[in-house]
Design an enzyme around this catalytic site. Structure first.
Site, mmCIF file in Angstrom:
data_model
loop_
_atom_site.group_PDB
_atom_site.id
_atom_site.type_symbol
_atom_site.label_atom_id
_atom_site.label_comp_id
_atom_site.label_asym_id
_atom_site.label_seq_id
_atom_site.Cartn_x
_atom_site.Cartn_y
_atom_site.Cartn_z
ATOM 1 N N HIS A 165 -4.054 6.920 1.581
ATOM 2 C CA HIS A 165 -4.494 5.530 0.943
ATOM 3 C C HIS A 165 -6.029 5.085 1.330
ATOM 4 C CE1 HIS A 165 -4.461 1.519 0.181
ATOM 5 N NE2 HIS A 165 -3.798 1.054 1.585
ATOM 6 N N CYS A 192 0.896 -1.566 -0.013
ATOM 7 C CA CYS A 192 -0.123 0.225 -0.098
ATOM 8 C C CYS A 192 1.124 1.667 0.399
ATOM 9 C CB CYS A 192 -0.648 0.046 1.235
ATOM 10 S SG CYS A 192 -2.074 -1.318 0.863
ATOM 11 N N ASN A 243 -10.631 -1.066 -1.839
ATOM 12 C CA ASN A 243 -8.336 -0.685 -1.776
ATOM 13 C C ASN A 243 -7.941 -1.219 -2.865
ATOM 14 O OD1 ASN A 243 -6.365 -0.897 -0.726
ATOM 15 N ND2 ASN A 243 -6.915 -1.267 1.359
#
Ligand code: UT7
Length: 332
Positions: free
Chosen positions: A257, A113, A287
């Site tokens: 994020h 991420c 995500n």
């Protein structure tokens, strides 16, 4: 010393929309549970045989157009992904050939991420050192093939998804000036969010028993990730601002994020940010790991949310654990 600027961004998500109701047909979950716990309403899954390098191409083309450069002007490629097209060679090389960019350096980074923030930081150093003038930084993922779309994998399968974003980092003084980047990791938490197999430390790298046990799928200790994320995000954002003698009061927009809406809400509350000071698109895309920040950044620009003079903060947290921030001043 040259300055490092983000002069063009682009993003692409696959056409296939997968709603929470679609997932409810595959596993024991519900729209209500997913929306309440994550804020996600739908996400995109790549088509059969589409890898992250394929999703990256339209995102890169858009970033090049927006940067008003030619693809021949690119000196170096950095490709952040946790779901590479193949183990060997990296997706940067695969993309390089697909886009006829052969003959320049191509580097894959595996920082999950935080991949895009780490990629920006690497690009920033090369530009500031004067070695390169235009660097392509990509975050792209196809996670839908690495998730267990059954009851067993429901805690991760409803969260992660596919997409791509790209940026051109340049010595031209346009777009957003990267003021600083701040990177961290804590490998002792590696197994809290990981894909165990295939593994080069086992012989064979994968076998049928491991496949049957689902050890080739993403596994996550959600509560542990949550606990660390809500601590590290605010910490690294404040560190980045203070490094530049700025404070939360100077921050115009935070592009975190897109891990989980509850995590973003927690950061917003902790930093006392208004709704328009924190960008969110997780309801549409889920995500997308390394792709989530460049997709969100690109959308924020398209939606006219960033103006000259604005201070923009990017921040990430994810598997590793890794985390980081990037403080940007938008100049034009
Ligand atoms: O880039 C970093 C990405 N990772 C994250 O951001 C994850 C951070 N963690 C979280 O957001 C949360 O931990 C989750 C959303 C993953 C899970 O929420 P939670 O409140 O921690 O739920 P839980 O794991 O404690 O599970 C609560 C219940 C369990 O049932 P029981 O034991 O209470 O009967 C789970 O089995 O919810 C169940 N559950 C589900 N139910 C319906 C787990 N996944 C699902 C699901 N649908 N998809």
């Amino acid at each position: 010393m040259p300055e490092a600027h983000i002069i063009g961004l682009g993003h692409y998500v696959p056409e296939n929309i997968v709603t929470n109701d679609d997932l409810s047909e595959l596993m024991d979950t519900s729209d209500q549970w997913i929306v309440d716990r994550t804020g996600i309403k739908e996400r995109r899954f790549a088509a059969l045989n589409q890898g992250p390098s394929d999703l990256a191409i339209p995102a890169v083309e858009l970033a090049i157009d927006n940067a008003k450069i030619n693809k021949e002007d690119i000196d170096f490629i950095i490709f952040a992904t946790s779901t590479p097209d193949h183990y060997v060679p990296g997706s940067s090389c695969i993309l390089q050939d697909k886009m006829n960019l052969n003959g320049i350096g191509a580097l894959d980074i595996r920082v999950q991420c935080s991949g895009f923030v780490y990629g920006l930081s690497i690009a920033e150093q090369y530009i500031k050192s004067g070695q390169f003038n235009n660097i392509l930084v990509i975050g792209a993922e196809v996670q839908s093939t690495a998730m267990d779309l059954t009851d067993r994998g429901r805690d991760t399968a409803v969260i992660f998804a596919d997409g791509a974003g790209a940026a051109i980092i340049s010595s031209q003084k346009l777009g957003g000036q990267i003021l600083s980047t701040h990177l961290y990791s804590e490998g002792k938490y590696a197994k809290e969010l990981w894909v165990e197999s295939p593994s080069s430390s086992s012989r064979p790298t994968i076998d049928l028993a491991k496949i049957n046990e689902g050890r080739h799928f993403l596994q996550m200790n959600g509560k542990e990730v949550f606990k660390h994320a809500v601590k590290r995000f605010p910490e690294v954002i404040i560190e980045g601002l203070e490094h530049n003698e700025l404070s939360i009061a100077d921050l115009d927009i935070l592009i975190p994020h897109q891990a989980n809406l509850r995590i973003s809400k927690f950061i917003q509350k902790k930093l006392n940010l208004l709704d328009n000071q924190i960008f969110s698109n997780i309801h549409k895309y889920g995500n997308t790991t390394a792709a989530s920040i460049p997709i969100a950044f690109s959308e924020a620009l398209i939606q006219g949310k960033i103006y000259p003079g604005n201070i923009v903060a990017l921040a990430s947290f994810g598997s590793g654990f890794t985390w980081g921030s990037c403080i940007i001043k938008w100049v034009k």
